[in-house]
Design a protein around this motif. Structure first.
Motif, PDB file in Angstrom:
ATOM      1  N   LYS A  15       0.829  -1.213   0.000  1.00  0.00           N
ATOM      2  CA  LYS A  15       0.000   0.000   0.000  1.00  0.00           C
ATOM      3  C   LYS A  15       0.865   1.265   0.000  1.00  0.00           C
ATOM      4  O   LYS A  15       0.360   2.373  -0.135  1.00  0.00           O
ATOM      5  CB  LYS A  15      -0.962   0.006   1.189  1.00  0.00           C
ATOM      6  CG  LYS A  15      -2.060  -1.051   1.079  1.00  0.00           C
ATOM      7  CD  LYS A  15      -3.135  -0.646   0.075  1.00  0.00           C
ATOM      8  CE  LYS A  15      -4.264  -1.662   0.006  1.00  0.00           C
ATOM      9  NZ  LYS A  15      -5.311  -1.288  -0.947  1.00  0.00           N
TER      10      LYS A  15
ATOM     11  N   VAL B  70     -10.862   1.503  11.684  1.00  0.00           N
ATOM     12  CA  VAL B  70     -12.045   2.333  11.933  1.00  0.00           C
ATOM     13  C   VAL B  70     -13.274   1.595  11.387  1.00  0.00           C
ATOM     14  O   VAL B  70     -13.254   1.146  10.237  1.00  0.00           O
ATOM     15  CB  VAL B  70     -11.894   3.717  11.250  1.00  0.00           C
ATOM     16  CG1 VAL B  70     -13.181   4.516  11.308  1.00  0.00           C
ATOM     17  CG2 VAL B  70     -10.752   4.490  11.890  1.00  0.00           C
TER      18      VAL B  70
ATOM     19  N   GLU C  89     -14.411   6.515  -2.037  1.00  0.00           N
ATOM     20  CA  GLU C  89     -15.081   6.952  -0.801  1.00  0.00           C
ATOM     21  C   GLU C  89     -14.682   8.388  -0.465  1.00  0.00           C
ATOM     22  O   GLU C  89     -15.518   9.205  -0.055  1.00  0.00           O
ATOM     23  CB  GLU C  89     -14.728   5.997   0.344  1.00  0.00           C
ATOM     24  CG  GLU C  89     -15.316   4.604   0.130  1.00  0.00           C
ATOM     25  CD  GLU C  89     -14.841   3.554   1.129  1.00  0.00           C
ATOM     26  OE1 GLU C  89     -15.477   2.506   1.220  1.00  0.00           O
ATOM     27  OE2 GLU C  89     -13.821   3.774   1.806  1.00  0.00           O
TER      28      GLU C  89
HETATM   29  N1  UDP Z   1     -11.639   0.289   5.621  1.00  0.00           N
HETATM   30  C1  UDP Z   1     -12.410   0.455   6.764  1.00  0.00           C
HETATM   31  N2  UDP Z   1     -11.780   0.635   7.947  1.00  0.00           N
HETATM   32  C2  UDP Z   1     -10.435   0.695   8.057  1.00  0.00           C
HETATM   33  C3  UDP Z   1      -9.652   0.553   6.886  1.00  0.00           C
HETATM   34  C4  UDP Z   1     -10.294   0.339   5.677  1.00  0.00           C
HETATM   35  O1  UDP Z   1     -13.643   0.427   6.722  1.00  0.00           O
HETATM   36  O2  UDP Z   1      -9.936   0.857   9.149  1.00  0.00           O
HETATM   37  C5  UDP Z   1     -12.333   0.066   4.322  1.00  0.00           C
HETATM   38  C6  UDP Z   1     -12.219   1.237   3.368  1.00  0.00           C
HETATM   39  O3  UDP Z   1     -13.100   2.279   3.737  1.00  0.00           O
HETATM   40  C7  UDP Z   1     -12.529   0.553   2.038  1.00  0.00           C
HETATM   41  C8  UDP Z   1     -11.906  -0.837   2.207  1.00  0.00           C
HETATM   42  O4  UDP Z   1     -11.718  -1.011   3.612  1.00  0.00           O
HETATM   43  O5  UDP Z   1     -13.932   0.421   1.875  1.00  0.00           O
HETATM   44  C9  UDP Z   1     -10.574  -0.958   1.492  1.00  0.00           C
HETATM   45  O6  UDP Z   1     -10.817  -1.160   0.130  1.00  0.00           O
HETATM   46  P1  UDP Z   1      -9.750  -0.874  -1.021  1.00  0.00           P
HETATM   47  O7  UDP Z   1     -10.358  -1.359  -2.294  1.00  0.00           O
HETATM   48  O8  UDP Z   1      -9.324   0.555  -1.021  1.00  0.00           O
HETATM   49  O9  UDP Z   1      -8.475  -1.715  -0.635  1.00  0.00           O
HETATM   50  P2  UDP Z   1      -8.228  -3.322  -0.582  1.00  0.00           P
HETATM   51  O10 UDP Z   1      -8.556  -3.747   0.792  1.00  0.00           O
HETATM   52  O11 UDP Z   1      -9.135  -3.961  -1.591  1.00  0.00           O
HETATM   53  O12 UDP Z   1      -6.793  -3.515  -0.916  1.00  0.00           O
END
Ligand code: UDP
Length: 429
Positions: free
Chosen positions: A229, A291, A321
């Motif tokens: 990331k 979160v 988002e």
């Molecule tokens: N997310 C969350 N709480 C956290 C960290 C991440 O709800 O503490 C959610 C974020 O809002 C998003 C998802 O996790 O909806 C991450 O999705 P993304 O496609 O950006 O990354 P991936 O996990 O697929 O690599």
């Protein structure tokens, strides 16, 4: 349509933001809910990873969830799940014998294997058999390219994933970049469709309460706390800015482990903490931990910008988002981010792994509140017109229908050839 979503490791009920739960969980949950709203019957199949979970339950949004018994009823890292996939496929086939779907949609390569295997077992019982779509969410070949020997995927992924891609009726890529990668794996162009991820624009809005904040420019990185990331790039960029006299910036690191020992217990958080301290910007980097989803809009609204600079990214829901909440985004120009974020309109593209370019982009936004507001407003507009889950569900529904029409084709052909034969016969009389 009767739709079965197969998502072996990513349950719609999981708490997201840990190592193995993120965008895929959100995608499966939201797409399924949106398809139910469009009048479809949707069942999600995931592995039962807790004793507390029942075999089957209906969620408040109308999605049916089946927690499949395959392997131990506790959390298992996704890279260790392959041995349980045959049992998972067996259970799917049993369920589908009594409740046949029209559409099977696999999520992630192992769900693809389970889906193909289970449909294969039913081939003779169900006519026509269900059609199988697959969304990979991440491709092993890309992961390996970037992570090299750090990639913990099972070795079999190298040949099983392309096999899934070539065996299903349709692969649904989430962006053109992924479609290109699939073509390189030998998938026929006609069997690739593109439907992006989405965002809940009712919840992620610019209006509404925001988390308390101070006067410093507030940036955040949000997501699973894993090296790819690129959070270290953001820390390095902040150090460059600090060296040029800009210390009025804070970075929230959202995701990873929660609780008091969230830094000590998480190797990536520890590494980032040490990096920030060694660069003399420890006080500017705040580890927020995981979160809950329903608190994310409040958090986004408190930000001046979201930074998302991964090495690679199949799609990336976080920038959507942020944009939906009216927050400008700085993203590395990779994967789906090249498409969802419009450079110079809703945010800024920077090359991946490039702290200096990122520092310049942060400085541009820091110095120009009007530009931030303009990017923010454009982001709201873009997400509401292009990336609502209802729109994504309608795109996906169209793909499903095209697949089913294709399956009806042989029957139509049979009917056409029969009538042709009849006419030939009548002519002969
Ligand atoms: N997310 C969350 N709480 C956290 C960290 C991440 O709800 O503490 C959610 C974020 O809002 C998003 C998802 O996790 O909806 C991450 O999705 P993304 O496609 O950006 O990354 P991936 O996990 O697929 O690599």
């Amino acid at each position: 349509m009767r739709i079965s979503m197969v998502s072996e490791h990513a349950s719609p009920l999981a708490t997201v933001g840990g190592v193995d739960a993120g965008g895929q969980n959100v995608h499966v949950a939201e797409l399924s809910a949106a398809l139910v709203r469009r009048g479809h019957d949707v069942t999600v199949f995931t592995r039962r990873d807790s004793e507390r979970l029942h075999w089957e339950q209906t969620l408040p949004n109308g999605v049916r969830l089946v927690n499949v018994d395959a392997g131990p009823a506790h959390a298992v890292p996704k890279d260790k799940l392959l041995p349980y996939i045959p049992a998972f496929a067996e259970q799917l086939a049993n369920y589908w014998t009594d409740n046949p779907p029209n559409i099977v949609h696999g999520h992630f390569w192992m769900s693809g294997i389970a889906s193909i295997e289970a449909v294969g077992k039913l081939q003779k019982q169900l006519l026509p058999p269900p059609v199988v779509a697959e969304t990979f969410h991440a491709l092993g070949v890309v992961k390996r390219r970037h992570q090299g020997t750090d990639d913990t995927s099972p070795a079999e992924r190298e040949f099983l994933e392309p096999w899934v891609a070539r065996s299903v009726d349709r692969v649904i890529a989430t962006c053109p970049d992924e479609a290109f990668e699939l073509r390189q794996l030998g998938v026929n162009r006609r069997r690739i469709s593109v439907a992006p991820c989405g965002v809940d624009v009712e919840k992620f809005t610019p209006e509404g309460p925001a988390r308390a904040r101070g006067k410093r420019l507030r940036l955040a990185v949000v997501g699973r706390l894993v090296p790819r990331k690129g959070v270290d790039i953001v820390v390095s960029a902040l150090a460059l800015l600090a060296a040029s006299g800009r210390r009025d910036i804070e970075l929230l690191v959202v995701g990873g482990t929660s609780g008091k020992d969230r830094i000590a217990s998480d190797p990536e958080a520890r590494r980032l903490r040490e990096l920030a301290d060694s660069l003399g910007i420890g006080s500017q980097v705040i580890f927020v931990g995981q979160v809950p989803r329903d608190e994310m809009p409040e958090l986004f609204r408190s930000l001046d910008a979201v930074v998302c600079t991964p090495w690679y990214e199949p799609f990336g829901i976080v920038p959507l988002e942020a944009m939906a909440c009216g927050v400008p985004v700085i993203v590395s120009a990779v994967g789906g981010l090249q498409e969802s974020v419009v450079d110079g309109v809703t945010g800024i593209h920077v090359p991946p792994k490039h702290p200096a370019a990122l520092a310049d982009a942060i400085a541009i936004l820091a110095d120009d509140p009007e530009l931030r507001a303009r990017f923010g407003a454009a982001g709201v507009e873009r997400t509401r017109t292009r990336y609502t889950w209802d729109r994504v569900a309608s795109d996906t529904e169209r793909i499903y229908r095209a697949m089913l029409d294709h399956w009806d084709q042989p029957e139509a052909d049979v009917a056409a050839s029969r009538s042709r034969l009849r006419r030939v016969g009548e002519g002969a009389r």
